[in-house]
Scaffold this motif. Sequence first.
Motif, PDB file in Angstrom:
ATOM      1  N   LYS A 587      38.731  45.284  43.906  1.00 44.24           N
ATOM      2  CA  LYS A 587      38.232  43.694  43.525  1.00 44.24           C
ATOM      3  C   LYS A 587      36.663  43.818  44.411  1.00 44.24           C
ATOM      4  CE  LYS A 587      42.323  41.446  41.863  1.00 44.24           C
ATOM      5  NZ  LYS A 587      43.336  40.170  42.246  1.00 44.24           N
ATOM      6  N   ALA A 588      35.972  42.943  43.673  1.00 44.07           N
ATOM      7  CA  ALA A 588      34.718  42.394  44.274  1.00 44.07           C
ATOM      8  C   ALA A 588      34.644  40.864  43.928  1.00 44.07           C
ATOM      9  CB  ALA A 588      33.533  42.970  43.706  1.00 44.07           C
ATOM     10  N   THR A 589      34.513  40.066  45.208  1.00 44.98           N
ATOM     11  CA  THR A 589      34.728  38.623  44.814  1.00 44.98           C
ATOM     12  C   THR A 589      33.309  37.825  45.389  1.00 44.98           C
ATOM     13  OG1 THR A 589      37.043  38.635  45.284  1.00 44.98           O
ATOM     14  CG2 THR A 589      36.101  36.228  45.555  1.00 44.98           C
ATOM     15  N   ILE A 590      32.703  37.257  44.560  1.00 45.91           N
ATOM     16  CA  ILE A 590      31.700  36.828  44.722  1.00 45.91           C
ATOM     17  C   ILE A 590      31.760  35.084  45.344  1.00 45.91           C
ATOM     18  CG2 ILE A 590      29.336  36.338  43.864  1.00 45.91           C
ATOM     19  CD1 ILE A 590      30.102  39.180  43.958  1.00 45.91           C
ATOM     20  N   TRP A 591      31.209  34.608  46.559  1.00 46.01           N
ATOM     21  CA  TRP A 591      31.520  33.371  47.125  1.00 46.01           C
ATOM     22  C   TRP A 591      29.819  32.682  47.123  1.00 46.01           C
ATOM     23  CZ3 TRP A 591      36.281  32.565  48.477  1.00 46.01           C
ATOM     24  CH2 TRP A 591      37.097  33.870  49.025  1.00 46.01           C
ATOM     25  N   ASN A 592      29.860  31.594  46.925  1.00 44.62           N
ATOM     26  CA  ASN A 592      28.746  30.685  46.823  1.00 44.62           C
ATOM     27  C   ASN A 592      28.696  30.241  48.387  1.00 44.62           C
ATOM     28  OD1 ASN A 592      30.671  28.403  47.536  1.00 44.62           O
ATOM     29  ND2 ASN A 592      30.255  27.548  45.384  1.00 44.62           N
ATOM     30  N   SER A 593      27.469  29.337  48.637  1.00 45.43           N
ATOM     31  CA  SER A 593      27.315  28.896  49.810  1.00 45.43           C
ATOM     32  C   SER A 593      28.331  27.995  50.656  1.00 45.43           C
ATOM     33  CB  SER A 593      25.977  28.255  50.079  1.00 45.43           C
ATOM     34  OG  SER A 593      26.023  26.879  49.153  1.00 45.43           O
ATOM     35  N   LYS A 594      29.143  27.554  49.793  1.00 49.03           N
ATOM     36  CA  LYS A 594      30.457  26.787  50.518  1.00 49.03           C
ATOM     37  C   LYS A 594      31.449  27.618  50.450  1.00 49.03           C
ATOM     38  CE  LYS A 594      28.670  22.306  48.352  1.00 49.03           C
ATOM     39  NZ  LYS A 594      29.234  21.223  47.329  1.00 49.03           N
ATOM     40  N   HIS A 595      31.355  28.921  50.520  1.00 46.95           N
ATOM     41  CA  HIS A 595      32.558  29.795  50.559  1.00 46.95           C
ATOM     42  C   HIS A 595      33.696  29.715  49.530  1.00 46.95           C
ATOM     43  CE1 HIS A 595      34.157  33.291  52.607  1.00 46.95           C
ATOM     44  NE2 HIS A 595      35.311  32.833  52.755  1.00 46.95           N
ATOM     45  N   GLU A 596      32.979  29.201  48.240  1.00 43.53           N
ATOM     46  CA  GLU A 596      33.990  29.049  47.230  1.00 43.53           C
ATOM     47  C   GLU A 596      33.883  30.332  46.147  1.00 43.53           C
ATOM     48  OE1 GLU A 596      33.903  24.215  46.715  1.00 43.53           O
ATOM     49  OE2 GLU A 596      32.451  25.426  45.631  1.00 43.53           O
ATOM     50  N   SER A 597      34.928  30.690  45.404  1.00 40.75           N
ATOM     51  CA  SER A 597      34.988  31.750  44.656  1.00 40.75           C
ATOM     52  C   SER A 597      34.157  31.458  43.349  1.00 40.75           C
ATOM     53  CB  SER A 597      36.333  32.397  44.306  1.00 40.75           C
ATOM     54  OG  SER A 597      36.085  33.514  43.335  1.00 40.75           O
ATOM     55  N   VAL A 598      33.202  32.362  42.876  1.00 39.44           N
ATOM     56  CA  VAL A 598      32.499  32.110  41.654  1.00 39.44           C
ATOM     57  C   VAL A 598      32.628  33.141  40.686  1.00 39.44           C
ATOM     58  CG1 VAL A 598      30.573  30.548  42.768  1.00 39.44           C
ATOM     59  CG2 VAL A 598      30.331  32.873  42.401  1.00 39.44           C
ATOM     60  N   ARG A 599      32.915  34.190  40.974  1.00 43.63           N
ATOM     61  CA  ARG A 599      33.219  35.156  39.965  1.00 43.63           C
ATOM     62  C   ARG A 599      34.126  36.227  40.828  1.00 43.63           C
ATOM     63  NH1 ARG A 599      28.583  37.194  36.306  1.00 43.63           N
ATOM     64  NH2 ARG A 599      28.663  34.897  35.859  1.00 43.63           N
ATOM     65  N   ASP A 600      35.013  36.999  40.050  1.00 43.41           N
ATOM     66  CA  ASP A 600      35.713  37.936  40.248  1.00 43.41           C
ATOM     67  C   ASP A 600      35.441  39.231  39.463  1.00 43.41           C
ATOM     68  OD1 ASP A 600      37.316  37.229  42.781  1.00 43.41           O
ATOM     69  OD2 ASP A 600      38.263  36.086  41.666  1.00 43.41           O
ATOM     70  N   TYR A 601      35.481  40.452  40.039  1.00 39.99           N
ATOM     71  CA  TYR A 601      35.325  41.707  39.248  1.00 39.99           C
ATOM     72  C   TYR A 601      36.587  42.642  39.668  1.00 39.99           C
ATOM     73  CZ  TYR A 601      30.515  40.408  38.355  1.00 39.99           C
ATOM     74  OH  TYR A 601      29.333  39.734  38.290  1.00 39.99           O
ATOM     75  N   MET A 602      37.057  43.290  38.853  1.00 39.89           N
ATOM     76  CA  MET A 602      38.461  44.056  39.114  1.00 39.89           C
ATOM     77  C   MET A 602      38.484  45.185  38.277  1.00 39.89           C
ATOM     78  SD  MET A 602      42.406  42.709  38.872  1.00 39.89           S
ATOM     79  CE  MET A 602      42.309  42.665  36.842  1.00 39.89           C
ATOM     80  N   LEU A 603      38.977  46.270  39.118  1.00 42.15           N
ATOM     81  CA  LEU A 603      39.242  47.512  38.379  1.00 42.15           C
ATOM     82  C   LEU A 603      41.075  48.046  38.643  1.00 42.15           C
ATOM     83  CD1 LEU A 603      38.220  50.065  36.496  1.00 42.15           C
ATOM     84  CD2 LEU A 603      37.694  51.086  38.834  1.00 42.15           C
ATOM     85  N   ARG A 604      41.580  47.950  37.740  1.00 38.27           N
ATOM     86  CA  ARG A 604      43.073  48.330  37.929  1.00 38.27           C
ATOM     87  C   ARG A 604      43.279  49.654  38.141  1.00 38.27           C
ATOM     88  NH1 ARG A 604      46.403  48.050  33.968  1.00 38.27           N
ATOM     89  NH2 ARG A 604      48.380  47.827  35.408  1.00 38.27           N
ATOM     90  N   LEU A 605      43.709  50.054  39.377  1.00 33.23           N
ATOM     91  CA  LEU A 605      44.040  51.506  39.512  1.00 33.23           C
ATOM     92  C   LEU A 605      44.840  52.170  38.396  1.00 33.23           C
ATOM     93  CD1 LEU A 605      43.523  51.948  43.386  1.00 33.23           C
ATOM     94  CD2 LEU A 605      41.627  51.679  41.763  1.00 33.23           C
ATOM     95  N   GLY A 606      45.765  51.222  38.158  1.00 36.21           N
ATOM     96  CA  GLY A 606      46.860  51.997  37.033  1.00 36.21           C
ATOM     97  C   GLY A 606      46.278  52.262  35.813  1.00 36.21           C
ATOM     98  N   ASP A 607      44.961  51.569  35.533  1.00 31.83           N
ATOM     99  CA  ASP A 607      44.292  51.818  34.406  1.00 31.83           C
ATOM    100  C   ASP A 607      43.830  53.293  34.461  1.00 31.83           C
ATOM    101  OD1 ASP A 607      45.318  49.659  33.083  1.00 31.83           O
ATOM    102  OD2 ASP A 607      43.160  48.581  33.406  1.00 31.83           O
ATOM    103  N   LEU A 608      43.686  54.098  35.348  1.00 32.04           N
ATOM    104  CA  LEU A 608      43.006  55.274  35.782  1.00 32.04           C
ATOM    105  C   LEU A 608      44.167  56.260  35.674  1.00 32.04           C
ATOM    106  CD1 LEU A 608      39.878  54.003  37.471  1.00 32.04           C
ATOM    107  CD2 LEU A 608      40.019  55.014  35.334  1.00 32.04           C
ATOM    108  N   SER A 609      43.737  57.648  35.789  1.00 32.31           N
ATOM    109  CA  SER A 609      44.463  58.655  35.940  1.00 32.31           C
ATOM    110  C   SER A 609      44.778  59.184  37.252  1.00 32.31           C
ATOM    111  CB  SER A 609      44.324  59.798  34.959  1.00 32.31           C
ATOM    112  OG  SER A 609      45.390  60.864  34.934  1.00 32.31           O
ATOM    113  N   LEU A 610      45.402  58.221  38.114  1.00 25.27           N
ATOM    114  CA  LEU A 610      45.419  58.531  39.652  1.00 25.27           C
ATOM    115  C   LEU A 610      46.404  59.910  39.777  1.00 25.27           C
ATOM    116  CD1 LEU A 610      46.396  54.980  41.105  1.00 25.27           C
ATOM    117  CD2 LEU A 610      44.510  56.537  41.613  1.00 25.27           C
TER     118      LEU A 610
END
Length: 658
Positions: A587-610
Amino acid sequence: MVLKKVSGHLKQSINANLLIYLIGACMIIYIATRAIFTSVLEDEIITSDSYIFTGLFFPWNSYVDANNHILNSILSWIFTGIFGNSLFTLRLANVLSFVLYTISVIGISKSLTGSFKRLIFVSSMLMAAGFIEFFGYCRGYGLSMGLIVSSVWMVFEYLRNRKPVLIILAILLNALSIAANLNLLPSFLIIAGFIAVLWFRKLRSEGFKSSDWFVIISWVFTIAIFIVLLKHSFSLLAAGKLYYGSPLQSGFFESVFTTNLYMLFFTGNRTLAIILAAFILIWVFAFGFVVIKNILTGWGKSGVLPEAKKHPVSQSSTLKMQDGKVLSKVRNIKASFNYLLFETKPLTFMIFPALFLGSIAGIYILHYAFNIRFPEDRTSLYIYPWAIGFVFFASEYINSRIFNTSLLIFLLVPVDFVTSANISYSRHWYYEHYDHSFVQLVKDSSKDKLPGNITISGYKIHQKAWSYYVRYKVSGVNLPDFVNFPDNKSDYILISDTHFKKDATFFKDYTTLAAEEASGLMILKRNIPVNRKLFLRKILPEESITTSSEYIGFLMDTVFTMQEKSFVCDVSFKADTLQDMQDCSIKATIWNSKHESVRDYMLRLGDLSLTTKPEYNYSLSLIRLPAEAHSMVIYLHNPGKKEITLRSAALVLWELND
């Protein structure tokens, strides 16, 4: 009579039974072929990932969602355990249920008079293109119809053969049908009522025998299943997960009838819907009129049923008993209902009308008593065989030349099938369809990239199928960044031709690698690759990291200029306990200057051939960060807090530029 003349001609020209069996065999082959070649559906992937491959399919230990058609999940879990994981294996339970459904439909048709009428009935039940498609998916709808129709067939067979085992089979098959599809609860209760009447009749005439203990055991098993599933359905309702219909539909006609018309024959023509509704209503009123008339005039001993005409009796408003006494009209009506419950012939004519009309009544009761939405499309698909059975068996009871002739309209069903049959795509979910060749094209055309280090964007509903093919068909390809509106920062774009045509100039920098005609999906490749500039590289300590923390940080709260820029985040590591990683995500979480989450990016490892990629470069696209972006944190999310060991962990952040 038209049908009798055609039926007589049919007997002279061709063996009707042979033609019926040939249709059944051909349709079984057709469904099996579709189960092999039709592209995977998003719902199938969710079911397999959440319930089948995990083995967590019982309501008390599984994720709460109506997508879990419990019996379908159990059978698919068994078949994948025996035959291995393949799309056909996942769908095998439904394919086998179509064999059962076909045999049952042919068996039920033997209670109809006339070879041509039987032929129309069988072709209508087996060749409705939209209906039978459900037997080729890993879903509960087709499976449940195979079971419940076979339960009806057992009722018919018992009325002919009087074997106790047929009652037991009818009870068990009926119980299993609701385990595959909770929408069948009203139909289940109607069939259970018929079976109870049959058994009570048997006890009344023959007394209690040793075989009845098995019937009692079957009833106990059925009641237990019913209680568990009823409780489960109410828990789904309370959780807001009972996907029974859309809030956008205005009433029964719009919710049930028009959506079913589309699911069955893929037409949304409202005029046709009104005509068909009027056709069915005429049959309902005609059937109701004849039933009421015959009850009031002494139904049963009056000889109004076709088989009873061998012993004609005056159709007066009174009924003579064996001792010659004449009953009053009130007692006559009581005797008529007694005949309905305890004689054989009316039940063969009444079971489909009861299922059709009773199921509609059940929908209204659920709607007004429990505030459950009217069902739409696949959630009310069971109305189709009940409607077909109602019309054909009502025609036996009404016994009118005009009504029998009107059955010819059902010849349109096989005609529609012939013009629309295919073995490669689903017309229900055409917008999801593409096969693994799209994924293979991306892999073959990106050999200059590191495994996984490519960016793909596309509509979110396509991400599931892509991940399925990456796991089981084409490994070493990254997953799409599922944004609804792709941009020019992606190496590849998965898009519909409709969006492509709206703004073709937007995609002038791309070449079409492939296009799928049925769905209109296209896979595009950027002519000039996006320039990647090394922005940040971080290598974690070389020694192994063993932790059970929920968050394992790769990049801590880092501040840099990132507004509206695009990045690709590559995370690589080896994991000692791969099976513990299935629930984890990068996961990558992007914060604003007030340390509030404005966007999340996610890649589920279960979706790949581990399991086939113990060391893999996981690539997460961070396209067009929001204008308020101030800082970023990148981490491995371990929600189950299982102990995980990571080795050779590293992070690289690439900035994307034209």
